[in-house]
Enzyme design. Sequence first.
Site, PDB file in Angstrom:
ATOM      1  N   LYS A  37       0.824  -1.209   0.000  1.00 58.37           N
ATOM      2  CA  LYS A  37       0.000   0.000   0.000  1.00 58.37           C
ATOM      3  C   LYS A  37       0.859   1.260   0.000  1.00 58.37           C
ATOM      4  O   LYS A  37       2.025   1.239   0.379  1.00 58.37           O
ATOM      5  CB  LYS A  37      -0.941   0.003   1.203  1.00 58.37           C
ATOM      6  CG  LYS A  37      -0.263  -0.023   2.554  1.00 58.37           C
ATOM      7  CD  LYS A  37      -1.288  -0.134   3.672  1.00 58.37           C
ATOM      8  CE  LYS A  37      -0.614  -0.165   5.041  1.00 58.37           C
ATOM      9  NZ  LYS A  37      -1.589  -0.265   6.138  1.00 58.37           N
ATOM     10  N   TYR A 271      15.990  29.555  10.416  1.00 57.24           N
ATOM     11  CA  TYR A 271      14.771  30.202  10.889  1.00 57.24           C
ATOM     12  C   TYR A 271      14.689  30.117  12.411  1.00 57.24           C
ATOM     13  O   TYR A 271      14.962  29.077  13.001  1.00 57.24           O
ATOM     14  CB  TYR A 271      13.539  29.532  10.281  1.00 57.24           C
ATOM     15  CG  TYR A 271      13.382  29.766   8.793  1.00 57.24           C
ATOM     16  CD1 TYR A 271      13.014  31.008   8.297  1.00 57.24           C
ATOM     17  CD2 TYR A 271      13.591  28.729   7.892  1.00 57.24           C
ATOM     18  CE1 TYR A 271      12.864  31.218   6.936  1.00 57.24           C
ATOM     19  CE2 TYR A 271      13.448  28.921   6.524  1.00 57.24           C
ATOM     20  CZ  TYR A 271      13.079  30.172   6.051  1.00 57.24           C
ATOM     21  OH  TYR A 271      12.937  30.374   4.709  1.00 57.24           O
TER      22      TYR A 271
END
Length: 378
Positions: A37, A271
Site C-alpha cells: 500500500k 529560521y
Amino acid sequence: MPLKRRVWVEVDLGKLRKNYARIAAAVKPAKVLCVMKANAYGLGVGPYAAALATTDCAGFGVAEPFEALQLRELLAGKPGAEKPVQILSSILPDEIAPMVEAGVTLPVIDVATAKRISAAARKLKTTAKVHFKLDTGMGRLGILAKDAPRVIREVKRLPNLDCEGIFSHCPMAYDPENTFTEDQIDLFCAILKDVAKSGISFKVVHIAASDAINNFPRAAQAPFTQVRTGINLHGSFDPNGKRALKVESVLTLKTRIAQVRDLPAGTTLGYGRTWCLNRTTRVATISAGYADGLPLALTNRGHVLVKGVPCPVIGRISMDYTTVDVSHVPDALPGDEVVCLGKVGKHAVTPDDWGALKGTHAYEIICSLGNRVERVYV
C-alpha cells in the site's frame, strides 16, 4: 551528461528479498502476503512488487482500488502476474464492479457489501473472491465480533462468491506485554469454531501483521495460514516490541553538500535563530530539507553522515536545506555525498532513529520521503 538529482533514495532489492526470506522462514508453514500500500510505503511499488513476485509469497495487499489496478498493470505479462491482489481495508459501492472484473480479492465488511459484490459477480458471470474482515478490537472497519457468526452464515448463502478467507487486525501487537492481542486471537478463534458448527471453514486465515509476527508467534500458527507484512520488508520495526526478525533496512537516503563555510562564533543559524555558534565552526549546507522527508524533529538533535563521519544537525531544518557541523570532516566540499539515512562503515542512521526523535515510527518516516526524491534501485 544527464543532470543528477540532489536527493535520492537507494533501495536495495537484494536486501528486500533477503528480508522476505527471513520472514517466510520464521512463519512457515504460514504463507506471507506482502503489503504494497501507499506505493510500497513510498519506495516504489513497481520494482518492489517485481522483486517479490518471483518469491513464493501468497500475493499482495493494498489499501484501495487504484493501488490494486496499478499492481495488476505493473505485473501484467511478468513472472508472478497470477498472484492474488487483495484490498485489505474497505470497498465502496461504485468500486465493486471494476474490482470484481479485475479479479481483485475483496473485503466483506457487512452484509450489504457482500450482496453488492454478489450482484456484480452475477452480472459479470464470474465468481468473486472475498475475505471476511472482522473487527475484533481495532474499532476501525469490519464486522463486529458479536455479529460475525450470523453475518458469515448469511453471506455464505449468497451466489457467485468464493468466501476464501477471513482476517482481522491488531491495534496493540507492538506491545508484547499487553494482553489485548491474546484476547483478540482467542475471540477470533472462537468465531472460527462457532461457524465450523455449520460446516464453514476457510482456506486463508490471517490476523498477524508485522508487529504480531515479531511479538506474538501464536498469530502465525494454526488455525492461521497466512501473515501480512509491509514495514518489516523494508527492515524497520515499531519502536516497541521484540524485533524477533533479523531484517535489514533496504533504503539509503542521500543528498549532496551545497556549500561549506567557516562561520565565526556568534553566528546564528536558520529560521528562528535556534542555534548560535560558540566558536568558529566549519558548517556545511546540505541540499535536503523537510520537503524531502527530513523531519523537523532533527533540528539541533539529529545527525547525518559525511564521508562516514556523524555530523550534527545545527539550526532548524528548512524546506530545501539543512545545516550541519562538519568540523570533523575538514576535507568536505560542495558536491560531496551525504548519507541522511543508511549505513557507512560502523555508523548508521535508520528510519527507526528518526522515528524515535520525532516521537513516531518508521512507517511515517518512510512514507514521508518527498516526491522530488529520486528512487534508485540497486
